[in-house]
Design an enzyme around this catalytic site. Structure first.
Site, mmCIF file in Angstrom:
data_model
loop_
_atom_site.group_PDB
_atom_site.id
_atom_site.type_symbol
_atom_site.label_atom_id
_atom_site.label_comp_id
_atom_site.label_asym_id
_atom_site.label_seq_id
_atom_site.Cartn_x
_atom_site.Cartn_y
_atom_site.Cartn_z
ATOM 1 N N GLN A 96 11.954 56.599 8.754
ATOM 2 C CA GLN A 96 12.483 56.751 10.102
ATOM 3 C C GLN A 96 12.633 55.409 10.808
ATOM 4 O O GLN A 96 13.578 55.208 11.562
ATOM 5 C CB GLN A 96 11.555 57.669 10.912
ATOM 6 C CG GLN A 96 12.207 58.301 12.118
ATOM 7 C CD GLN A 96 13.322 59.251 11.735
ATOM 8 O OE1 GLN A 96 13.368 59.756 10.615
ATOM 9 N NE2 GLN A 96 14.236 59.487 12.644
ATOM 10 N N GLU A 97 11.697 54.499 10.573
ATOM 11 C CA GLU A 97 11.700 53.228 11.286
ATOM 12 C C GLU A 97 12.742 52.247 10.758
ATOM 13 O O GLU A 97 13.488 51.662 11.528
ATOM 14 C CB GLU A 97 10.304 52.584 11.198
ATOM 15 C CG GLU A 97 9.270 53.226 12.105
ATOM 16 C CD GLU A 97 9.530 52.935 13.578
ATOM 17 O OE1 GLU A 97 10.284 52.002 13.891
ATOM 18 O OE2 GLU A 97 8.972 53.649 14.419
ATOM 19 N N SER A 98 12.752 52.021 9.462
ATOM 20 C CA SER A 98 13.614 50.977 8.895
ATOM 21 C C SER A 98 14.514 51.463 7.781
ATOM 22 O O SER A 98 15.303 50.682 7.255
ATOM 23 C CB SER A 98 12.746 49.840 8.352
ATOM 24 O OG SER A 98 12.006 50.291 7.216
#
Length: 827
Positions: A701-703
């Site tokens: 989700q983040e990167s």
């Protein structure tokens, strides 16, 4: 399968595997090895204790049938960009890999039906002379790919030199691909004469991609003002390359060559017969046709085309050029036409350009009436307001009109009152707008904005009023589904269950397929279960949710409730459930037509780093609807672009998460949930007593597994750590002389990031939902949400998160965790 075909396919795969590129697909197979790594570029989201909770998260919105009507709220932010990926990889030894289409442990696709077998046979044809030649060219140029991709990305002297040396040392198709890569890079650098030379060299070295050499060579020649050199390259192009993706665009390019040679009549002879064909509908074709009419003095035909382009393609280069040509012809655009154009810029949030256009319309235009000038002053002002260049006194001095511009002025005052936290003043303006301008789009905007404000302020009554009024006055608004759901949820949260139940069923019926439907199904089921004690009907809602939205966050919650309810006596489903229907099954298949010439050409294009043509080439195949998505993603993965493959799958338009896992071939799930850095991830998770599936889901989700991702919020790497967080965690780990750039090293990022995640979890007593919300929005808002609300359970907390982005972020990671658990069970 014949012995010849078996030998052919084995030879192809063995040659590819033995090449330094690992071939198409091998990198994907390596994902199941714990030591797989990646070097990709991507855009990604800011994170980690960041207190601005308005940044956006993908949450796989495109694959979860997200309604275009929904808008992020309560606040908006710019989309984060990422830096180029860090080339550093964890040092590890790769394990042997197995077949690309081998089923994932714990998950297998359904056996192919007889109909599926027939579909496969329709395109799994034996090799042809052409496909064998293309495959040979692909293998001959395999070692070029990393150099060509580096050249396309950096275009440095060293990368140019490396590809040139390769071309000299690999005669034939290897050289042809290398010269195409060089020509493409020169064109990107606007060195068109050099590009033209290398495209010519490509054609004389090989033949597999001669249509690209000719078309791109002609394009470069025209851009270098050598249009005469383009004629032989484009002459009888469709006859020489009947299956080329460029056939439809060749006429416009040939016409441009004629125009550059001052032969407008020749351009017309090429274009006019095609004007009413599909090829004649492209923007470039229409603009070139209008220029040809203009240059032969036929303004009667040229002007309407220019005007149409300006009106229908407001953001294109051709629209700007059309305006200039109309002015040169003495037929300038009217103020009304320019106003429509400026409005389009405003609606696209291009406020600076819209401001310039509104200003230009009114400047020295004697044809405008005083009312027109007043209207333009207000529209100019709203652009300044959006650019934060306007004060309250500036707005109050604007004209008081009784038309839509009067509503616009009140909208700006309402927004200003919101930012000043003047709720009394804000509400008075809203009431005035409802009375005076009940149909104005600015009232629609003001109501949605006001609802978002009161949602943040935890004022349930005003939140419901604003959203409900919007739905009543603007039932077809793009905001209506979101506003309707929020009104329903706030009624639930304030324990007005009867009204909440009515609105939730209404949501399911009125807005079928919208992103709010899974939540409406789940929470309506909870009302049946918890408040009405109608357990059989609750089970109906949970089952329908699990069937229609099989892999959603809410479907996991529904299955948990079903396990609690256990078997219930059958009852007729409530009528609202008739609107909750499954999406069509896309009938995904996991076998690629290895002899399809377009597929082989796409792989060859990747070797030459002509990346923008990979998708169009694949989809030129008549059977690509069945396998094109898989093929394109596999090509990206084959040179380490796990992030790009993941992003492509997310935006493919396929509703993966509405399908049970066993109805989607495992290879698609592997692309959607890859395992780069798996060995290091599992080790670091274990050292911090973390669930490795949670860590993987958070990174996704983040990167999106882009080790080099950075954000405008200054967050870095896989787990998107802020420099201050990285420094604190580095000190804890005894890392001396810490430098922020070390966060782009995936090994260090995982080491520090898992420690930080563990600390966040500990601060919230190990409650994953609280910790994830804090990871995205920061600790302070989460503690306020916990303190200000009476939640019956953790899912109610998640549903009540007022920041849309944070709520979707938490739900997506929890869903991702379940997907990773199912796909990659730890044995």
């Amino acid at each position: 399968m014949s012995d010849r075909k078996i030998f052919y396919r084995v030879a192809v795969y063995m040659a590819v595997v033995s090449s330094c590129l690992l071939g198409f697909g091998r990198s994907l197979r390596a994902q199941s090895s714990p030591d797989t790594t990646t070097t990709q570029t991507a855009k990604k989201k800011p994170a980690v204790t960041k207190k601005n909770a308005t940044k956006k998260t993908s949450a796989d919105k495109s694959t979860e049938a997200k309604s275009t009507a929904a808008k992020s709220a309560p606040e908006k932010s710019a989309t984060p960009q990422s830096a180029p990926a860090n080339p550093a990889h964890p040092s590890s030894t790769k394990k042997p890999t197995t077949s690309i289409h081998k089923k994932t442990a714990g998950h297998s696709a359904k056996p192919a039906s007889k109909g599926d077998a027939n579909k496969h046979a329709a395109y799994n044809k034996p090799p042809t002379t052409r496909s064998i030649k293309l495959t040979s060219a692909f293998l001959a140029s395999a070692q070029l790919r990393p150099m060509a991709q580096q050249l396309a990305a950096s275009r440095s002297p060293a990368s140019y030199s490396g590809v040139q040396v390769y071309a000299q040392n690999h005669p034939g198709e290897g050289a042809a691909a290398a010269y195409l890569a060089l020509g493409h890079a020169y064109a990107l650098d606007h060195r068109y004469a050099d590009a033209s030379t290398d495209f010519s060299r490509a054609k004389h070295s090989g033949e597999a991609l001669n249509d690209y050499a000719d078309y791109l060579g002609a394009q470069a020649a025209i851009q270098a003002n050598h249009a005469g050199d383009a004629y032989p390259l484009l002459d009888h192009f469709a006859e020489r390359y009947p299956d080329s993706i460029f056939v439809a665009t060749v006429p416009a390019l040939l016409a441009q060559a004629h125009l550059q040679q001052s032969d407008a009549l020749g351009a017309l002879q090429v274009l006019a017969p095609l004007a009413n064909t599909p090829a004649g509908q492209s923007v470039n074709f229409r603009y070139t046709l209008a220029r040809a009419y203009q240059l032969v003095g036929d303004a009667a035909h040229a002007a309407p085309i220019f005007r149409n382009l300006y009106a229908t393609q407001p953001f294109s280069f051709e629209a700007t050029q059309s305006a200039a040509q109309l002015l040169a012809m003495g037929q300038p655009l009217s103020a009304g036409e320019r106003k429509i154009h400026a409005d389009a810029l405003f609606n696209a949030k291009r406020y600076g350009e819209a401001r310039s256009e509104y200003d230009a319309i009114g400047r020295n235009n004697p044809q405008l009436s005083p009312a027109d000038r007043d209207a333009l002053a207000v529209y100019l002002a709203v652009c300044e307001f959006k650019l934060k260049n306007l004060s309250r006194s500036d707005i109050e001095r604007l004209p008081n009109n009784n038309d839509d511009t009067g509503a616009l002025k009140l909208y700006m005052l309402a927004e200003l009152s919101r930012s000043e936290d003047d709720r009394v003043g804000h509400d008075a303006i809203i009431q005035q707008m409802v009375a005076r301008y009940p149909a104005s789009r600015w009232l629609e905007e003001a109501l949605y904005s006001g609802g978002n404000m009161y949602l943040l302020k935890h004022d349930a009554g005003q939140t419901i009023y604003h959203y409900a009024t919007l739905v009543k006055l603007f039932p077809n608004s793009t905001y209506a589904p979101s506003a309707h759901w929020r009104a329903a949820w706030m009624n639930y949260h304030t324990r007005n269950y009867s009204e909440a139940a009515r609105l939730m069923d209404e949501q399911i019926v009125r807005y079928p397929g919208g992103i709010e439907i899974p939540a409406a199904l789940y929470w309506r089921g909870r009302i049946y279960e918890d408040e009405e004690h109608n357990f059989p009907q609750a089970a109906n809602y949970y089952r329908r949710l699990s069937e229609v939205y099989a892999d959603y966050y809410y479907a996991n919650l529904a299955r948990q409730r079903l396990s609690v309810l256990k078997a219930q006596p059958p009852v007729a489903p409530a009528s609202a459930l008739n609107a909750a229907q499954k999406a069509p099954n896309p009938n995904l298949i996991d076998e690629l037509p290895e002899n399809d010439v377009h597929l082989i050409k796409a792989r060859l294009l990747a070797n030459a780093a002509l990346n923008e043509y990979i998708g169009p080439e694949i989809h030129a195949s008549p059977t690509a609807d069945q396998w094109g998505t898989l093929a394109q993603a596999e090509i990206y993965v084959s040179y380490g672009e796990y992030t790009r493959a993941l992003q492509f799958m997310k935006h493919s338009g396929i509703s993966f998460f509405t399908l049970p896992m066993d109805q989607v071939p495992a290879i698609y799930w592997r692309l959607l949930f890859p395992q780069p850095y798996w060995k290091e991830l599992v080790a670091n998770a274990g050292e911090n007593s973390l669930d490795p599936y949670l860590v993987a889901s958070l990174i996704r989700q983040e990167s999106e597994f882009n080790a080099g991702a950075t954000s405008p919020a200054n967050a870095y790497g896989l787990m998107q750590l802020l420099p201050s967080v990285g420094k604190a965690m580095a000190k804890k780990h005894g890392i001396k002389h810490f430098d922020t750039r070390q966060l782009l090293d995936p090994t260090i990022n995982l080491e520090l990031g898992t420690t930080n995640l563990k600390q966040v979890l500990d601060r919230f007593g190990g409650q994953v939902e609280y910790a994830l919300a804090a990871y995205n929005a920061g600790d302070t808002p989460v503690r306020q949400w916990i303190a200000n609300n009476d939640f019956k359970d953790v899912p109610e907390f998640v549903e009540s998160i007022p920041y849309s982005e944070t709520r979707e972020y938490v739900q997506a990671i929890l869903r991702n965790r379940e997907m990773y658990r199912s796909l990659y069970p730890i044995r």
